[in-house]
Design a protein around this motif. Structure first.
Motif, mmCIF file in Angstrom:
data_model
loop_
_atom_site.group_PDB
_atom_site.id
_atom_site.type_symbol
_atom_site.label_atom_id
_atom_site.label_comp_id
_atom_site.label_asym_id
_atom_site.label_seq_id
_atom_site.Cartn_x
_atom_site.Cartn_y
_atom_site.Cartn_z
ATOM 1 N N ALA A 181 -58.837 -56.739 -10.574
ATOM 2 C CA ALA A 181 -59.615 -57.978 -10.650
ATOM 3 C C ALA A 181 -61.121 -57.741 -10.660
ATOM 4 C CB ALA A 181 -59.244 -58.901 -9.488
ATOM 5 N N PHE A 182 -61.576 -56.747 -9.901
ATOM 6 C CA PHE A 182 -63.015 -56.580 -9.683
ATOM 7 C C PHE A 182 -63.577 -55.254 -10.180
ATOM 8 C CE2 PHE A 182 -61.198 -58.806 -5.828
ATOM 9 C CZ PHE A 182 -61.401 -60.084 -6.314
ATOM 10 N N GLY A 183 -62.708 -54.346 -10.588
ATOM 11 C CA GLY A 183 -63.151 -52.995 -10.939
ATOM 12 C C GLY A 183 -64.049 -52.906 -12.155
ATOM 13 N N ASP A 184 -64.052 -53.957 -12.979
ATOM 14 C CA ASP A 184 -64.949 -53.942 -14.135
ATOM 15 C C ASP A 184 -66.401 -54.141 -13.718
ATOM 16 O OD1 ASP A 184 -64.275 -56.548 -13.309
ATOM 17 O OD2 ASP A 184 -64.783 -57.389 -15.283
ATOM 18 N N ARG A 185 -66.617 -54.613 -12.472
ATOM 19 C CA ARG A 185 -67.984 -54.862 -11.998
ATOM 20 C C ARG A 185 -68.329 -54.112 -10.718
ATOM 21 N NH1 ARG A 185 -66.578 -60.805 -11.525
ATOM 22 N NH2 ARG A 185 -64.541 -59.770 -11.597
ATOM 23 N N VAL A 186 -67.328 -53.635 -10.013
ATOM 24 C CA VAL A 186 -67.549 -52.912 -8.761
ATOM 25 C C VAL A 186 -67.323 -51.419 -8.981
ATOM 26 C CG1 VAL A 186 -66.748 -52.577 -6.390
ATOM 27 C CG2 VAL A 186 -66.865 -54.891 -7.357
ATOM 28 N N ARG A 187 -68.335 -50.627 -8.675
ATOM 29 C CA ARG A 187 -68.230 -49.171 -8.838
ATOM 30 C C ARG A 187 -67.953 -48.467 -7.521
ATOM 31 N NH1 ARG A 187 -73.113 -46.515 -10.776
ATOM 32 N NH2 ARG A 187 -71.655 -44.790 -11.078
ATOM 33 N N PHE A 188 -68.324 -49.095 -6.412
ATOM 34 C CA PHE A 188 -68.263 -48.422 -5.115
ATOM 35 C C PHE A 188 -67.234 -49.106 -4.211
ATOM 36 C CE2 PHE A 188 -72.535 -47.863 -6.833
ATOM 37 C CZ PHE A 188 -72.636 -46.474 -6.815
ATOM 38 N N ALA A 243 -54.140 -45.416 -2.194
ATOM 39 C CA ALA A 243 -55.140 -46.220 -2.903
ATOM 40 C C ALA A 243 -56.087 -45.332 -3.709
ATOM 41 C CB ALA A 243 -55.922 -47.068 -1.906
ATOM 42 N N VAL A 244 -56.507 -44.222 -3.118
ATOM 43 C CA VAL A 244 -57.425 -43.312 -3.811
ATOM 44 C C VAL A 244 -56.741 -42.686 -5.025
ATOM 45 C CG1 VAL A 244 -58.690 -41.144 -3.606
ATOM 46 C CG2 VAL A 244 -58.837 -42.852 -1.783
ATOM 47 N N ARG A 245 -55.497 -42.259 -4.839
ATOM 48 C CA ARG A 245 -54.766 -41.659 -5.958
ATOM 49 C C ARG A 245 -54.621 -42.651 -7.108
ATOM 50 N NH1 ARG A 245 -50.147 -40.418 -3.494
ATOM 51 N NH2 ARG A 245 -49.293 -42.487 -3.995
ATOM 52 N N ASN A 246 -54.279 -43.885 -6.772
ATOM 53 C CA ASN A 246 -54.132 -44.910 -7.803
ATOM 54 C C ASN A 246 -55.453 -45.156 -8.522
ATOM 55 O OD1 ASN A 246 -53.184 -47.123 -9.323
ATOM 56 N ND2 ASN A 246 -53.752 -48.562 -7.709
ATOM 57 N N TYR A 247 -56.547 -45.248 -7.758
ATOM 58 C CA TYR A 247 -57.845 -45.509 -8.397
ATOM 59 C C TYR A 247 -58.255 -44.352 -9.308
ATOM 60 C CZ TYR A 247 -62.593 -46.994 -9.190
ATOM 61 O OH TYR A 247 -63.755 -47.379 -9.812
ATOM 62 N N ARG A 248 -58.126 -43.143 -8.806
ATOM 63 C CA ARG A 248 -58.545 -41.985 -9.601
ATOM 64 C C ARG A 248 -57.692 -41.819 -10.858
ATOM 65 N NH1 ARG A 248 -59.610 -37.554 -4.709
ATOM 66 N NH2 ARG A 248 -61.658 -38.381 -4.096
ATOM 67 N N VAL A 253 -62.022 -43.295 -14.459
ATOM 68 C CA VAL A 253 -62.658 -42.848 -15.702
ATOM 69 C C VAL A 253 -63.102 -44.032 -16.554
ATOM 70 C CG1 VAL A 253 -62.297 -41.618 -17.862
ATOM 71 C CG2 VAL A 253 -61.431 -40.658 -15.729
ATOM 72 N N THR A 254 -62.206 -44.994 -16.723
ATOM 73 C CA THR A 254 -62.525 -46.121 -17.605
ATOM 74 C C THR A 254 -63.556 -47.064 -17.012
ATOM 75 O OG1 THR A 254 -60.649 -47.391 -16.727
ATOM 76 C CG2 THR A 254 -60.246 -46.033 -18.681
ATOM 77 N N ARG A 255 -63.675 -47.075 -15.698
ATOM 78 C CA ARG A 255 -64.579 -48.029 -15.059
ATOM 79 C C ARG A 255 -65.745 -47.354 -14.339
ATOM 80 N NH1 ARG A 255 -60.648 -53.045 -13.202
ATOM 81 N NH2 ARG A 255 -59.793 -53.363 -15.275
#
Length: 257
Positions: A181-188, A243-248, A253-255
């Protein structure tokens, strides 16, 4: 975990960057390139609106109503700073501090009120989207904390909070909803705020929900202060890892996060 006096009270140190009477002056041009200086809040302490827009009860909502002696002056955060309705004013206050980043936590109970057994709450998604957009419009970098000591009360009941292994899948599901939902605008992103204190106060000293402890650490109606903190820490660490594994794997890369 009583409500803060104002949305920015927890970050008053940030005023050090402003000269007396300099409210509203943009000092961010003085920061070195890439330097981030910020303010921070947690959802339960500032949002209020504890049952608005399909949010479910959180563990803290229930705890403050059923254990009034555990909270100073018997207070709760049903309204708190009313950040849920006044977030635009609060963004302006953060902007007036002259900072260029803002860390806030997301209420798990506002995003997936019943966990994986229920639906994603579109109203909760919309609120945090508006907040993120408002921050970016003011050139403030959003930092998102995914868990700041709170969870849906239903999950605390279902799994015993962080004591049940099933909470790991719940956390991974919830965080994936947030990444999408938010990963296109949240980097951290931060998975857990102070997990060492989360475990200590919930399962060793019994000062936070689910109020579990045993002598000599405390006198709760249930709990085992010598064993349960390690069980909870184990599940918190594995939830973080998932959560970290899923994000990485699926988002980093894409976001560019």
């Amino acid at each position: 975990m009583a409500a803060a006096a104002t949305c920015i009270a927890v970050v008053a140190v940030a005023m050090a960057v402003l000269a007396p009477g300099a409210r509203g002056l943009d000092r961010r041009a003085d920061f070195p390139p890439g330097f981030l200086f910020g303010a921070a809040t947690s959802s339960y302490q500032v949002e209020g609106a504890y049952l608005d827009d399909n949010k479910s009860l959180s563990n803290w909502d229930v705890y403050t109503h059923t254990h009034p002696g555990k909270i100073k002056d018997g207070r709760n955060a049903d309204v708190a700073d009313d950040h849920y309705h006044r977030y635009m004013d609060d963004v302006e206050l953060v902007r007036d501090l002259g900072v260029n980043s803002y860390r806030f936590s997301i209420s798990w109970a506002r995003i997936v009120p019943r966990g994986r057994l229920g639906e994603v709450n579109s109203a909760g998604i919309a609120f945090y989207s508006r907040l993120i957009d408002a921050l970016l419009q003011k050139d403030i970098q959003p930092f998102v904390t995914l868990n700041h000591f709170d969870m849906p009360h239903e999950l605390e009941t279902r799994y015993g909070g962080w004591l049940g292994a099933g909470i790991r899948e719940e956390f991974e599901y919830y965080t994936d909803v947030c990444f999408k939902a938010f990963g296109d605008r949240v980097r951290f992103w931060t998975t857990f705020n102070e997990p060492n204190l989360l475990v200590k106060f919930q399962f060793m000293l019994g000062k936070h929900p689910p109020n579990r402890c045993s002598p000599p650490f405390g006198h709760c109606n249930r709990g085992d202060s010598r064993r349960e903190p390690y069980v909870a820490a184990h599940n918190v660490l594995l939830s973080h890892a998932a959560a970290v594994r899923n994000y990485r794997t699926n988002y980093q890369v894409t976001r560019d996060g």
